[in-house]
Design an enzyme around this catalytic site. Structure first.
Site, PDB file in Angstrom:
ATOM      1  N   ASP A  87       0.826  -1.216   0.000  1.00  0.00           N
ATOM      2  CA  ASP A  87       0.000   0.000   0.000  1.00  0.00           C
ATOM      3  C   ASP A  87       0.862   1.268   0.000  1.00  0.00           C
ATOM      4  O   ASP A  87       1.987   1.262   0.491  1.00  0.00           O
ATOM      5  CB  ASP A  87      -0.918  -0.025   1.236  1.00  0.00           C
ATOM      6  CG  ASP A  87      -2.082   0.945   1.099  1.00  0.00           C
ATOM      7  OD1 ASP A  87      -2.369   1.395  -0.029  1.00  0.00           O
ATOM      8  OD2 ASP A  87      -2.708   1.251   2.137  1.00  0.00           O
ATOM      9  N   HIS A 147       2.629   3.575  -8.988  1.00  0.00           N
ATOM     10  CA  HIS A 147       2.354   2.157  -9.288  1.00  0.00           C
ATOM     11  C   HIS A 147       3.529   1.526 -10.038  1.00  0.00           C
ATOM     12  O   HIS A 147       3.882   0.381  -9.792  1.00  0.00           O
ATOM     13  CB  HIS A 147       1.061   2.015 -10.094  1.00  0.00           C
ATOM     14  CG  HIS A 147      -0.169   2.438  -9.339  1.00  0.00           C
ATOM     15  ND1 HIS A 147      -0.418   2.032  -8.048  1.00  0.00           N
ATOM     16  CD2 HIS A 147      -1.224   3.234  -9.687  1.00  0.00           C
ATOM     17  CE1 HIS A 147      -1.577   2.555  -7.635  1.00  0.00           C
ATOM     18  NE2 HIS A 147      -2.075   3.297  -8.619  1.00  0.00           N
ATOM     19  N   LEU A 194      10.509 -20.794  -4.580  1.00  0.00           N
ATOM     20  CA  LEU A 194       9.675 -19.834  -3.856  1.00  0.00           C
ATOM     21  C   LEU A 194       8.274 -19.891  -4.441  1.00  0.00           C
ATOM     22  O   LEU A 194       8.106 -19.932  -5.657  1.00  0.00           O
ATOM     23  CB  LEU A 194      10.247 -18.415  -4.027  1.00  0.00           C
ATOM     24  CG  LEU A 194       9.377 -17.262  -3.520  1.00  0.00           C
ATOM     25  CD1 LEU A 194       9.277 -17.254  -1.997  1.00  0.00           C
ATOM     26  CD2 LEU A 194       9.939 -15.909  -3.981  1.00  0.00           C
ATOM     27  N   ARG A 210      -5.240  -1.996   8.607  1.00  0.00           N
ATOM     28  CA  ARG A 210      -6.462  -2.760   8.317  1.00  0.00           C
ATOM     29  C   ARG A 210      -6.140  -3.808   7.265  1.00  0.00           C
ATOM     30  O   ARG A 210      -5.105  -3.740   6.593  1.00  0.00           O
ATOM     31  CB  ARG A 210      -7.592  -1.838   7.830  1.00  0.00           C
ATOM     32  CG  ARG A 210      -7.214  -0.974   6.640  1.00  0.00           C
ATOM     33  CD  ARG A 210      -8.405  -0.107   6.172  1.00  0.00           C
ATOM     34  NE  ARG A 210      -7.980   0.877   5.184  1.00  0.00           N
ATOM     35  CZ  ARG A 210      -7.646   2.129   5.485  1.00  0.00           C
ATOM     36  NH1 ARG A 210      -7.703   2.571   6.732  1.00  0.00           N
ATOM     37  NH2 ARG A 210      -7.260   2.964   4.529  1.00  0.00           N
TER      38      ARG A 210
HETATM   39  C1  IPE Z   1      -5.589  -2.659  -0.400  1.00  0.00           C
HETATM   40  O1  IPE Z   1      -5.218  -1.328  -0.512  1.00  0.00           O
HETATM   41  C2  IPE Z   1      -5.475  -3.333  -1.721  1.00  0.00           C
HETATM   42  C3  IPE Z   1      -4.123  -3.459  -2.258  1.00  0.00           C
HETATM   43  C4  IPE Z   1      -3.016  -3.104  -1.671  1.00  0.00           C
HETATM   44  C5  IPE Z   1      -4.057  -4.056  -3.569  1.00  0.00           C
HETATM   45  P1  IPE Z   1      -6.287  -0.153  -0.698  1.00  0.00           P
HETATM   46  O2  IPE Z   1      -5.491   1.088  -0.796  1.00  0.00           O
HETATM   47  O3  IPE Z   1      -7.194  -0.475  -1.818  1.00  0.00           O
HETATM   48  O4  IPE Z   1      -7.096  -0.243   0.662  1.00  0.00           O
HETATM   49  P2  IPE Z   1      -7.972   0.846   1.423  1.00  0.00           P
HETATM   50  O5  IPE Z   1      -8.954   1.390   0.442  1.00  0.00           O
HETATM   51  O6  IPE Z   1      -7.036   1.909   1.915  1.00  0.00           O
HETATM   52  O7  IPE Z   1      -8.596   0.092   2.555  1.00  0.00           O
HETATM   53  C1  IPE Z   2      -1.424   0.348  -3.481  1.00  0.00           C
HETATM   54  O1  IPE Z   2      -1.255   1.726  -3.471  1.00  0.00           O
HETATM   55  C2  IPE Z   2      -1.732  -0.196  -4.845  1.00  0.00           C
HETATM   56  C3  IPE Z   2      -3.137  -0.601  -5.037  1.00  0.00           C
HETATM   57  C4  IPE Z   2      -4.051  -0.576  -4.133  1.00  0.00           C
HETATM   58  C5  IPE Z   2      -3.503  -1.055  -6.345  1.00  0.00           C
HETATM   59  P1  IPE Z   2      -2.481   2.742  -3.465  1.00  0.00           P
HETATM   60  O2  IPE Z   2      -2.850   3.049  -4.886  1.00  0.00           O
HETATM   61  O3  IPE Z   2      -3.579   2.229  -2.639  1.00  0.00           O
HETATM   62  O4  IPE Z   2      -1.811   4.010  -2.803  1.00  0.00           O
HETATM   63  P2  IPE Z   2      -2.480   4.992  -1.737  1.00  0.00           P
HETATM   64  O5  IPE Z   2      -3.001   4.142  -0.628  1.00  0.00           O
HETATM   65  O6  IPE Z   2      -3.564   5.723  -2.458  1.00  0.00           O
HETATM   66  O7  IPE Z   2      -1.349   5.865  -1.303  1.00  0.00           O
HETATM   67 MG    MG Z   3      -4.052   2.425  -0.673  1.00  0.00          MG
END
Ligand code: IPE
Ligand code: IPE
Ligand code: MG
Length: 259
Positions: free
Chosen positions: A26, A43, A137, A200
């Site tokens: 995340d 990303h 792995l 979470r």
């Molecule tokens: C969880 O992250 C999903 C992934 C890391 C792929 P999100 O960024 O989507 O989760 P929330 O919305 O903060 O809970």
């Molecule tokens: C995780 O990073 C990647 C995915 C959920 C696909 P985020 O895109 O959720 O990045 P934040 O949480 O908005 O910083």
């Molecule tokens: Mg996120």
């Protein structure tokens, strides 16, 4: 007075290294925003961090690595971001599959397939089939994955068998439910790491994480590296996993008291 014998009797036991590490990758968007860059750049750098994580896990002797790369709820994002994430997944498999295979990585993908574009679906099948016999792995990519959906799907499968008279409901147990999940054949995660400070699960491995240890790291996913993985493993190894019982130390103390 302290001596070596009493110290070793009271030192907390370090648990074995985790066999299965699962990561909620995340913070890509926040990493990019902090640098004035588009989310897509976060990303892209996230894919590089994933490569580092896979390499480090292999070097550190981890047997199973599971990564959350796209959730069932991520379809709520703007269409352009969704299309960017789909494009990155396709590119990751096209560019990295040969290297993963050469390194002995077995790739599994968990999550729903029916609402994915046919070209992605066939890449996922190709990755799984090519690497099926690898053992160095086990990499599981949770893509278009949601744990509640996975559990509902398992319930449907079991209910169908009961409805057709093939299964006595009295035989439904944890092992049977396990076997109906996408993660069938993969042991439960020992350690779940989430980057970016959020605390979470966001619909990740709800059933499988019943006794996992959680480590929340403040750094964003694009900055993740071997040192971060080692830090999380170190925190994990300082924990006392009791599984509802008492710790080995407490059990020994109890025995001594009773003696
Ligand atoms: C969880 O992250 C999903 C992934 C890391 C792929 P999100 O960024 O989507 O989760 P929330 O919305 O903060 O809970
Ligand atoms: C995780 O990073 C990647 C995915 C959920 C696909 P985020 O895109 O959720 O990045 P934040 O949480 O908005 O910083
Ligand atoms: Mg996120």
């Amino acid at each position: 007075m302290r001596n070596e014998a009493s110290e070793s009797a009271t030192a907390p036991a370090r648990s074995a290294p985790p066999r299965h590490i699962a990561i909620i990758m995340d913070g890509n968007g926040r990493w990019a925003a902090a640098r004035g860059l588009p989310r897509l750049e976060g990303h892209r750098r996230g894919v590089e961090a994933l490569r580092r994580a896979v390499r480090a896990a292999g070097e550190l002797g981890v047997s199973y690595l599971t990564v959350y790369s796209f959730s069932s709820e991520n379809w709520r994002r703007p269409p352009q971001e969704i299309s960017d994430l789909m494009g990155l997944m396709k590119r990751f498999i096209r560019n990295d599959l040969a290297d993963l295979h050469a390194s002995g990585v077995r790739v599994r993908i968990i999550g729903a397939r029916d609402n994915l574009a046919p070209d992605i679906r066939s890449l996922l099948v190709e990755a799984e089939e090519l690497t099926r016999d690898n053992t160095k792995l086990n990499l599981t990519v949770a893509f278009n994955y949601g744990s509640r959906q996975e559990i509902a799907q398992a319930a449907r499968k079991i209910a169908q068998a009961v409805a057709e008279g093939r299964l006595d409901p009295a035989r439904i147990d944890e092992t049977m439910i396990d076997a109906c999940l996408d993660t069938q054949g993969v042991p439960d995660p020992d350690l779940i790491i989430r980057t970016s400070g959020e605390q979470r699960l966001s619909n990740f491995l709800l059933w499988q994480s019943a006794y996992a240890e959680f480590v929340f790291l403040p750094g964003h996913w694009p900055d993740f590296d071997r040192a971060a993985l080692e830090e999380a493993i170190g925190i994990y190894q300082s924990r006392d996993r009791r599984y509802g019982a008492v710790s080995i130390q407490d059990a020994k103390t109890g025995e001594l008291a009773g003696a």
